[in-house]
Design a protein around this motif. Structure first.
Motif, PDB file in Angstrom:
ATOM      1  N   ALA A 106      25.320   7.941   6.149  1.00  0.00           N
ATOM      2  CA  ALA A 106      26.259   8.925   5.603  1.00  0.00           C
ATOM      3  C   ALA A 106      25.519  10.036   4.868  1.00  0.00           C
ATOM      4  CB  ALA A 106      27.238   8.234   4.657  1.00  0.00           C
ATOM      5  N   ALA A 107      24.488   9.668   4.096  1.00  0.00           N
ATOM      6  CA  ALA A 107      23.693  10.675   3.381  1.00  0.00           C
ATOM      7  C   ALA A 107      22.995  11.606   4.370  1.00  0.00           C
ATOM      8  CB  ALA A 107      22.667   9.990   2.477  1.00  0.00           C
ATOM      9  N   PHE A 108      22.509  11.038   5.492  1.00  0.00           N
ATOM     10  CA  PHE A 108      21.848  11.856   6.516  1.00  0.00           C
ATOM     11  C   PHE A 108      22.826  12.865   7.119  1.00  0.00           C
ATOM     12  CE2 PHE A 108      20.903  12.535  11.038  1.00  0.00           C
ATOM     13  CZ  PHE A 108      19.641  13.116  10.941  1.00  0.00           C
ATOM     14  N   VAL A 109      24.052  12.412   7.381  1.00  0.00           N
ATOM     15  CA  VAL A 109      25.075  13.318   7.935  1.00  0.00           C
ATOM     16  C   VAL A 109      25.320  14.482   6.980  1.00  0.00           C
ATOM     17  CG1 VAL A 109      27.519  13.522   8.545  1.00  0.00           C
ATOM     18  CG2 VAL A 109      26.194  11.535   9.315  1.00  0.00           C
ATOM     19  N   ALA A 110      25.494  14.153   5.687  1.00  0.00           N
ATOM     20  CA  ALA A 110      25.781  15.190   4.693  1.00  0.00           C
ATOM     21  C   ALA A 110      24.611  16.153   4.530  1.00  0.00           C
ATOM     22  CB  ALA A 110      26.118  14.540   3.354  1.00  0.00           C
ATOM     23  N   LEU A 111      23.398  15.618   4.477  1.00  0.00           N
ATOM     24  CA  LEU A 111      22.231  16.468   4.249  1.00  0.00           C
ATOM     25  C   LEU A 111      21.908  17.313   5.476  1.00  0.00           C
ATOM     26  CD1 LEU A 111      19.981  13.998   2.230  1.00  0.00           C
ATOM     27  CD2 LEU A 111      21.225  15.989   1.370  1.00  0.00           C
ATOM     28  N   GLY A 119      20.432  24.795   2.846  1.00  0.00           N
ATOM     29  CA  GLY A 119      19.464  23.950   2.159  1.00  0.00           C
ATOM     30  C   GLY A 119      19.921  23.486   0.789  1.00  0.00           C
ATOM     31  N   LEU A 120      19.031  22.757   0.131  1.00  0.00           N
ATOM     32  CA  LEU A 120      19.321  22.177  -1.168  1.00  0.00           C
ATOM     33  C   LEU A 120      19.223  23.222  -2.277  1.00  0.00           C
ATOM     34  CD1 LEU A 120      17.266  18.859  -0.904  1.00  0.00           C
ATOM     35  CD2 LEU A 120      19.743  19.100  -0.757  1.00  0.00           C
ATOM     36  N   PRO A 121      19.946  23.004  -3.374  1.00  0.00           N
ATOM     37  CA  PRO A 121      19.816  23.915  -4.519  1.00  0.00           C
ATOM     38  C   PRO A 121      18.464  23.729  -5.194  1.00  0.00           C
ATOM     39  CG  PRO A 121      21.183  22.027  -5.101  1.00  0.00           C
ATOM     40  CD  PRO A 121      20.926  21.930  -3.631  1.00  0.00           C
ATOM     41  N   THR A 122      17.983  24.773  -5.833  1.00  0.00           N
ATOM     42  CA  THR A 122      16.761  24.677  -6.627  1.00  0.00           C
ATOM     43  C   THR A 122      17.102  24.159  -8.025  1.00  0.00           C
ATOM     44  OG1 THR A 122      17.042  27.003  -7.250  1.00  0.00           O
ATOM     45  CG2 THR A 122      15.612  26.525  -5.367  1.00  0.00           C
ATOM     46  N   VAL A 123      16.041  23.804  -8.760  1.00  0.00           N
ATOM     47  CA  VAL A 123      16.222  23.240 -10.103  1.00  0.00           C
ATOM     48  C   VAL A 123      15.579  24.178 -11.115  1.00  0.00           C
ATOM     49  CG1 VAL A 123      15.827  21.254 -11.600  1.00  0.00           C
ATOM     50  CG2 VAL A 123      16.149  20.916  -9.137  1.00  0.00           C
ATOM     51  N   PRO A 124      16.358  24.849 -11.987  1.00  0.00           N
ATOM     52  CA  PRO A 124      15.773  25.730 -13.005  1.00  0.00           C
ATOM     53  C   PRO A 124      15.093  24.920 -14.109  1.00  0.00           C
ATOM     54  CG  PRO A 124      18.117  26.193 -12.626  1.00  0.00           C
ATOM     55  CD  PRO A 124      17.819  24.870 -12.021  1.00  0.00           C
ATOM     56  N   VAL A 134      10.832  19.724   1.361  1.00  0.00           N
ATOM     57  CA  VAL A 134      11.241  18.569   2.158  1.00  0.00           C
ATOM     58  C   VAL A 134      11.432  17.326   1.299  1.00  0.00           C
ATOM     59  CG1 VAL A 134       8.887  17.848   2.710  1.00  0.00           C
ATOM     60  CG2 VAL A 134      10.766  17.295   4.286  1.00  0.00           C
ATOM     61  N   PHE A 135      10.646  17.214   0.208  1.00  0.00           N
ATOM     62  CA  PHE A 135      10.802  16.055  -0.672  1.00  0.00           C
ATOM     63  C   PHE A 135      12.166  16.060  -1.359  1.00  0.00           C
ATOM     64  CE2 PHE A 135       6.166  16.628  -0.442  1.00  0.00           C
ATOM     65  CZ  PHE A 135       5.807  15.358  -0.008  1.00  0.00           C
ATOM     66  N   GLY A 136      12.743  17.253  -1.511  1.00  0.00           N
ATOM     67  CA  GLY A 136      14.052  17.338  -2.125  1.00  0.00           C
ATOM     68  C   GLY A 136      15.105  16.574  -1.341  1.00  0.00           C
ATOM     69  N   TYR A 137      14.952  16.538  -0.006  1.00  0.00           N
ATOM     70  CA  TYR A 137      15.936  15.815   0.809  1.00  0.00           C
ATOM     71  C   TYR A 137      15.837  14.305   0.593  1.00  0.00           C
ATOM     72  CZ  TYR A 137      17.214  20.111   3.146  1.00  0.00           C
ATOM     73  OH  TYR A 137      17.691  21.377   3.402  1.00  0.00           O
ATOM     74  N   LEU A 138      14.628  13.815   0.341  1.00  0.00           N
ATOM     75  CA  LEU A 138      14.479  12.389   0.021  1.00  0.00           C
ATOM     76  C   LEU A 138      15.166  12.074  -1.296  1.00  0.00           C
ATOM     77  CD1 LEU A 138      13.306   9.560   0.385  1.00  0.00           C
ATOM     78  CD2 LEU A 138      11.173  10.396  -0.640  1.00  0.00           C
ATOM     79  N   PHE A 139      14.902  12.895  -2.315  1.00  0.00           N
ATOM     80  CA  PHE A 139      15.555  12.690  -3.614  1.00  0.00           C
ATOM     81  C   PHE A 139      17.074  12.834  -3.497  1.00  0.00           C
ATOM     82  CE2 PHE A 139      11.329  14.251  -5.334  1.00  0.00           C
ATOM     83  CZ  PHE A 139      10.896  12.989  -5.695  1.00  0.00           C
ATOM     84  N   ALA A 141      18.942  12.243  -0.851  1.00  0.00           N
ATOM     85  CA  ALA A 141      19.487  11.049  -0.187  1.00  0.00           C
ATOM     86  C   ALA A 141      19.602   9.895  -1.172  1.00  0.00           C
ATOM     87  CB  ALA A 141      18.606  10.653   0.995  1.00  0.00           C
ATOM     88  N   LEU A 142      18.573   9.699  -1.987  1.00  0.00           N
ATOM     89  CA  LEU A 142      18.620   8.633  -2.991  1.00  0.00           C
ATOM     90  C   LEU A 142      19.726   8.890  -4.010  1.00  0.00           C
ATOM     91  CD1 LEU A 142      14.789   8.127  -3.591  1.00  0.00           C
ATOM     92  CD2 LEU A 142      16.338   6.613  -2.331  1.00  0.00           C
ATOM     93  N   PHE A 143      19.904  10.160  -4.384  1.00  0.00           N
ATOM     94  CA  PHE A 143      20.967  10.518  -5.328  1.00  0.00           C
ATOM     95  C   PHE A 143      22.345  10.195  -4.756  1.00  0.00           C
ATOM     96  CE2 PHE A 143      24.008  13.966  -6.491  1.00  0.00           C
ATOM     97  CZ  PHE A 143      24.260  13.554  -7.794  1.00  0.00           C
ATOM     98  N   ILE A 144      22.568  10.555  -3.501  1.00  0.00           N
ATOM     99  CA  ILE A 144      23.864  10.295  -2.866  1.00  0.00           C
ATOM    100  C   ILE A 144      24.133   8.791  -2.812  1.00  0.00           C
ATOM    101  CG2 ILE A 144      25.147  10.413  -0.693  1.00  0.00           C
ATOM    102  CD1 ILE A 144      23.763  13.104  -0.169  1.00  0.00           C
ATOM    103  N   VAL A 145      23.149   8.035  -2.355  1.00  0.00           N
ATOM    104  CA  VAL A 145      23.333   6.582  -2.211  1.00  0.00           C
ATOM    105  C   VAL A 145      23.514   5.925  -3.564  1.00  0.00           C
ATOM    106  CG1 VAL A 145      22.208   4.451  -1.455  1.00  0.00           C
ATOM    107  CG2 VAL A 145      22.130   6.483  -0.001  1.00  0.00           C
ATOM    108  N   TRP A 146      22.772   6.367  -4.571  1.00  0.00           N
ATOM    109  CA  TRP A 146      22.917   5.780  -5.903  1.00  0.00           C
ATOM    110  C   TRP A 146      24.284   6.104  -6.493  1.00  0.00           C
ATOM    111  CZ3 TRP A 146      22.561   2.070  -8.820  1.00  0.00           C
ATOM    112  CH2 TRP A 146      22.554   2.124 -10.213  1.00  0.00           C
TER     113      TRP A 146
END
Length: 339
Positions: A106-111, A119-124, A134-139, A141-146
């Motif tokens: 499910a996280a893969f579908v959303a991402l 793409g993903l939002p940046t972090v100020p 690319v590492f942001g997508y790993l984080f 996915a973990l955020f969504i699942v958690w």
């Protein structure tokens, strides 16, 4: 839009009532045991109504309100996977590995949809803008699942998951309106309206429980909203972290504490801070109302500041979370009841 919100509340309440009748007719009832926070047998699975109403209205209203097909795929495509595996688990135990696999699918579908959207939002961080690439997508996915799992963990007393849904989505919608993003705000208001309809039946003392299908779906959708609306003109990851603070802090603190004490983290328990608090107060309602007050009176103002001053968002999150960490310590979250 106001009429659509009224329809959402009414349909959610009506479908939840229908699910209650279905659960009673098919003996889908949670019987209290030593790990329960309730005293009376109660029907479960009411969250399915919320999932169906939100999904149907989102699909019908999308062309009118300007919601993109890509956004629908992110929210409802992955959400259907989460709700589906949760529904199976509500009707018979599904092995943890299969549930986790479905959650990552499910996280893969959303991402994938999010990547196509921009793409993903940046972090100020102060004057810096952190782009994890690319590492942001790993984080992510973990955020969504958690978040979808912890939403299930935190759905343990009457009204709590529903109140969290209404106050967090409603607060996020308000901030998005202020930011000039009415399309995203209207979608979150629809989610909050569906939550209100469910609360008609789940308010303490609850007449039906949400179940894994509903709680997992809501955690998933809120996680995707946090990533989807976190870009320019949105409300950012710091603000979302603040708005979701009660659930994030309690669930994460409890997990870390249990692991540090050598407990099996995957075993069911009733030692979150909110569960200890409900036993200390002798009722669920004071805790549920307390969470609503914290979300609206404490966390929402800090989330607003994090939205207006994104470079200081990390500092505001630490300040907003500090009392929540104290409450987890005070109520001995994660510590066995016999300790």
């Amino acid at each position: 839009m106001p009429f659509a919100l009224f329809i959402a509340v009414a349909l959610s309440a009506a479908f939840t009532a229908a699910m209650r009748r279905h659960a009673l007719a098919h003996s889908m009832v949670d019987v209290p045991n030593e790990r329960s926070s309730h005293a009376n047998p109660t029907p479960r699975g009411g969250g399915v109504a919320l999932v169906l109403v939100f999904s149907a209205l989102s699909t019908l209203l999308a062309p009118w309100l300007g919601w993109s097909a890509t956004a629908l795929m992110a929210m409802l495509g992955g959400g259907a996977v989460v709700a589906g595996i949760g529904y199976l688990d509500d009707h018979g135990d599904v092995a943890a590995r299969w549930r986790l696999m479905a959650h990552f699918v499910a996280a893969f579908v959303a991402l994938s949809a999010l990547a196509a959207h921009g793409g993903l939002p940046t972090v100020p961080l102060g004057s810096w803008i952190l782009d994890l690439g690319v590492f942001g997508y790993l984080f992510a996915a973990l955020f969504i699942v958690w978040l979808l799992n912890l939403y299930n963990f935190m759905d343990g007393i009457d009204g709590l998951a529903g109140v969290e849904l209404v106050t967090v989505s409603g607060g996020a919608a308000l901030l998005l309106f202020w930011q000039g993003a009415p399309i995203s705000a209207s979608w979150l208001l629809l989610l909050a309206a569906c939550g209100l309809g469910f609360l008609v039946w789940n308010w303490p003392p609850a007449k039906i429980f949400m179940g894994d299908a509903g709680s997992g779906f809501l955690g998933f959708v809120l996680a995707v909203f946090a990533l989807w609306t976190g870009g320019e003109g949105g409300i950012g990851v710091w603000a979302w972290g603040i708005l979701l603070g009660v659930f994030l802090v309690d669930a994460t603190w409890t997990l870390i504490r249990r692991v540090s004490l050598g407990q099996r983290f995957y075993e069911a328990h009733r030692i979150h801070a909110y569960q200890y608090a409900s036993r200390e107060f002798g009722a669920h309602k004071p805790v549920t109302l307390g969470v609503a007050a914290i979300n609206i009176g404490w966390l929402l103002p800090w989330a607003a500041l994090a939205t207006w001053f994104p470079g200081l968002g990390g500092l505001f999150l630490v300040i907003a979370w500090a009392p929540l960490v104290f409450l987890c310590w005070w109520f001995k979250a994660g510590v066995p009841e016999s300790a």
